[in-house]
Scaffold this motif. Structure first.
Motif, PDB file in Angstrom:
ATOM      1  N   TYR A  67     -19.945 -17.043 -14.426  1.00  0.00           N
ATOM      2  CA  TYR A  67     -20.301 -18.431 -14.690  1.00  0.00           C
ATOM      3  C   TYR A  67     -21.765 -18.721 -14.369  1.00  0.00           C
ATOM      4  O   TYR A  67     -22.389 -19.592 -14.974  1.00  0.00           O
ATOM      5  CB  TYR A  67     -19.402 -19.372 -13.888  1.00  0.00           C
ATOM      6  CG  TYR A  67     -18.108 -19.737 -14.578  1.00  0.00           C
ATOM      7  CD1 TYR A  67     -17.976 -20.948 -15.250  1.00  0.00           C
ATOM      8  CD2 TYR A  67     -17.021 -18.879 -14.554  1.00  0.00           C
ATOM      9  CE1 TYR A  67     -16.786 -21.294 -15.877  1.00  0.00           C
ATOM     10  CE2 TYR A  67     -15.820 -19.208 -15.177  1.00  0.00           C
ATOM     11  CZ  TYR A  67     -15.715 -20.416 -15.846  1.00  0.00           C
ATOM     12  OH  TYR A  67     -14.546 -20.753 -16.477  1.00  0.00           O
ATOM     13  N   GLN A  68     -22.316 -18.019 -13.423  1.00  0.00           N
ATOM     14  CA  GLN A  68     -23.682 -18.301 -12.967  1.00  0.00           C
ATOM     15  C   GLN A  68     -24.735 -17.427 -13.644  1.00  0.00           C
ATOM     16  O   GLN A  68     -25.916 -17.483 -13.298  1.00  0.00           O
ATOM     17  CB  GLN A  68     -23.756 -18.121 -11.456  1.00  0.00           C
ATOM     18  CG  GLN A  68     -22.936 -19.149 -10.694  1.00  0.00           C
ATOM     19  CD  GLN A  68     -22.765 -18.804  -9.224  1.00  0.00           C
ATOM     20  OE1 GLN A  68     -23.259 -17.775  -8.760  1.00  0.00           O
ATOM     21  NE2 GLN A  68     -22.069 -19.665  -8.495  1.00  0.00           N
ATOM     22  N   THR A  87     -17.926 -24.677 -11.495  1.00  0.00           N
ATOM     23  CA  THR A  87     -17.687 -23.245 -11.623  1.00  0.00           C
ATOM     24  C   THR A  87     -16.576 -22.843 -10.671  1.00  0.00           C
ATOM     25  O   THR A  87     -16.356 -23.493  -9.647  1.00  0.00           O
ATOM     26  CB  THR A  87     -18.960 -22.433 -11.310  1.00  0.00           C
ATOM     27  OG1 THR A  87     -19.383 -22.730  -9.973  1.00  0.00           O
ATOM     28  CG2 THR A  87     -20.081 -22.781 -12.281  1.00  0.00           C
ATOM     29  N   LYS A 119     -27.897 -25.145 -13.911  1.00  0.00           N
ATOM     30  CA  LYS A 119     -26.525 -24.661 -13.896  1.00  0.00           C
ATOM     31  C   LYS A 119     -25.567 -25.800 -13.553  1.00  0.00           C
ATOM     32  O   LYS A 119     -25.819 -26.574 -12.629  1.00  0.00           O
ATOM     33  CB  LYS A 119     -26.371 -23.536 -12.868  1.00  0.00           C
ATOM     34  CG  LYS A 119     -27.131 -22.267 -13.244  1.00  0.00           C
ATOM     35  CD  LYS A 119     -26.644 -21.699 -14.564  1.00  0.00           C
ATOM     36  CE  LYS A 119     -27.418 -20.455 -14.950  1.00  0.00           C
ATOM     37  NZ  LYS A 119     -27.067 -19.986 -16.292  1.00  0.00           N
TER      38      LYS A 119
END
Length: 526
Positions: free
Chosen positions: A43-44, A33, A29
């Motif tokens: 976003y995650q 963010t 990731k």
């Protein structure tokens, strides 16, 4: 077999094992963010990819996806309908990926084919097939990723405003930019349009959040979900607007962008519509000249200076007496005009258009009805995808909403610069978007105050004779974003990868892979 399927056939099958091996390790990731907890959860999120069986909306897409099943993979990205209320409803974005073929993967190349309203998922298969056929380094280093923007294609909810029967009749689907007589929109019909779209497309909240800035936010969520610290992007036509707006909103998140067929960022809706109409008239004039000089019996006559009037003389009778066409259907005036517009996107279509006009004189409308069906994206079974409806809906959010006086002025201005599309009956009308919920956040000019110090060099590509997005817009955007411009001599809408120019593709590939910009005087020809 459609052109997408042909591109895939026998080309990518040998690369399947290498591609699948390249995508076996989950991407980490990215760190950039947002702090907002509600947005951070989007976003995650983990994008789970699998078969694309449920993503095909047409017979052609189903055939392509079946042929490429060992190579393509599909997933769904959740995004908030309203970014000001991320804890409320969500939408589902359809994403298709062709994993990188080589071992030295750089990241994802995200695509948008334009419109607005065109789906990017199936487009990724076309572009990947072309890249594979040419053994492009782009496919070696990038996952090719297409997504259907919110409201479009296989994304849900999708915009759906009309029945198939209404689409066949071209009810309220004329575009004032290109068809100056158009339909006589009233406040009442505009309200009916908005109500029908809301009822069939997820409600007012969805309609109010379809704009380019909403899609740019979705694209940043997609970037993070794909595991990319920065976005590498290629956009055509409307996709250049989306790219420019993303660069404005997230300049530090851009690694590279190639923008081809640029929508002028400084023009308001009125001026851009007139400029686009002028571009299509120019394409029509070139077609008429070719017809007069290169055919034995041009249906427009031997004098190109009166070809616009001759064209309307052929089409106007279709208002009262449509001609027979394939499958028991008929071709009327609006259908013939839409078919003509479709053909004028590229000079390669000039012979087909001339054949279609000759056919109308002989009492048939099969050729232009086929062109009209392709432009309107009508399926063989009589169903439609939502392209034109999504185009109208997205423009209702992005573009200026004119009152009746200004809308009438627009139609009069279009008729003046594009006489080929003027039947002499310019009506007074309000905007089709007069009752649309929400308000535009796009603004004109857009990307005007972008932080170019924080923004990587983009690559602007433009065909000099592009009828849909005139070349001046590319010059403007290149200056505005302090980025190099690749000028392409030719007569068509767009050139990058799908245009058949090795010169263009080599320059774009070098830029995307190595971040090597072309010289300031870079020039190619089609």
């Amino acid at each position: 077999m459609d052109k997408t399927t042909k591109r895939w056939a026998g080309v990518l099958a040998a690369a399947a094992a290498a591609m699948l091996a390249a995508c076996s390790t989950p991407a980490p990731k990215p760190s950039n963010t947002p702090n907002d907890d509600a947005l951070a959860s989007y976003y995650q999120q983990d994008l789970e990819f699998g078969p694309c069986d449920d993503f095909a909306l047409t017979d052609a897409e189903r055939a392509t996806y079946e042929m490429a099943a060992a190579i393509i993979e599909c997933g769904r990205l959740d995004v908030p309908v309203d970014y000001d209320r991320p804890e409320a409803e969500s939408a589902s974005i359809a994403v298709l990926r062709v994993p990188a073929q080589g071992s030295e993967r750089i990241g994802s190349l995200v695509l948008n084919p334009g419109g607005p309203g065109q789906g990017g998922a199936s487009y990724a298969t076309l572009v990947a097939g072309i890249l594979a056929q040419s053994e492009s380094p782009v496919l070696q280093h990038f996952d090719i990723v297409g997504f259907d923007p919110r409201g479009v294609g296989a994304s849900t909810p999708a915009i759906d405003c009309f029945t198939d029967e209404q689409r066949d009749a071209d009810d309220d689907l004329t575009m004032p930019t290109l068809l100056p007589s158009g339909n006589d929109w009233t406040d009442e019909s505009a309200q009916e349009f908005a109500d029908a779209c809301a009822e069939r497309s997820g409600g007012d909240a969805m309609l109010a959040n379809l704009g380019t800035r909403d899609v740019a936010r979705d694209m940043d969520v997609l970037r993070a979900a794909l595991g990319d610290e920065q976005l590498t992007y290629a956009g055509w036509s409307y996709g250049t607007r989306l790219g420019a707006v993303y660069a404005e909103m997230f300049p530090e998140n851009v690694r590279a962008m190639a923008l081809d067929g640029v929508m002028n960022p400084i023009q308001n809706t009125f001026d851009r519509s007139v400029d686009q109409a002028r571009g299509f008239q120019s394409s029509f004039d070139k077609m008429a000249k070719w017809c007069a000089e290169e055919t034995d019996a041009c249906p427009l006559g031997t004098d190109p200076t009166v070809a616009s009037a001759a064209f309307q003389q052929i089409l106007v009778p279709l208002k009262d007496a449509p001609v027979p066409a394939g499958d028991g259907r008929t071709l009327d005036y609006d259908g013939a005009l839409l078919g003509t517009v479709a053909a004028l996107y590229s000079s390669i279509n000039f012979p087909t258009l001339v054949n279609g006009l000759t056919e109308i004189q002989q009492g048939r409308g099969d050729v232009l009805l086929t062109l009209r069906n392709t432009f309107s994206q009508r399926n063989p079974d009589g169903s439609y995808n939502g392209f034109l409806e999504a185009l109208m809906a997205i423009n209702c959010i992005d573009e200026d909403r004119h009152d009746a006086q200004r809308e009438t002025q627009l139609r009069e201005a279009v008729a003046e610069v594009a006489p080929a599309f003027d039947d002499g009956d310019v009506v007074s009308a309000t905007s089709p978007c007069a009752a649309w919920p929400g308000s535009s956040e796009l603004g004109f000019p857009y990307a005007d105050e972008v932080d170019t110090d924080s923004l990587a060099d983009l690559l602007i590509v433009s065909v000099t004779g592009d009828p849909a997005t005139p070349h001046d817009g590319a010059i403007q955007l290149a200056e505005q974003l302090a980025s190099p411009l690749l000028t392409v001599n030719g007569e068509q809408h767009g050139a990058m990868f799908v245009g058949g120019s090795a010169c263009v593709d080599e320059i774009v590939s070098d830029y995307l892979v190595d971040l090597t910009p072309p010289p300031s005087d870079a020039n190619c020809s089609l």
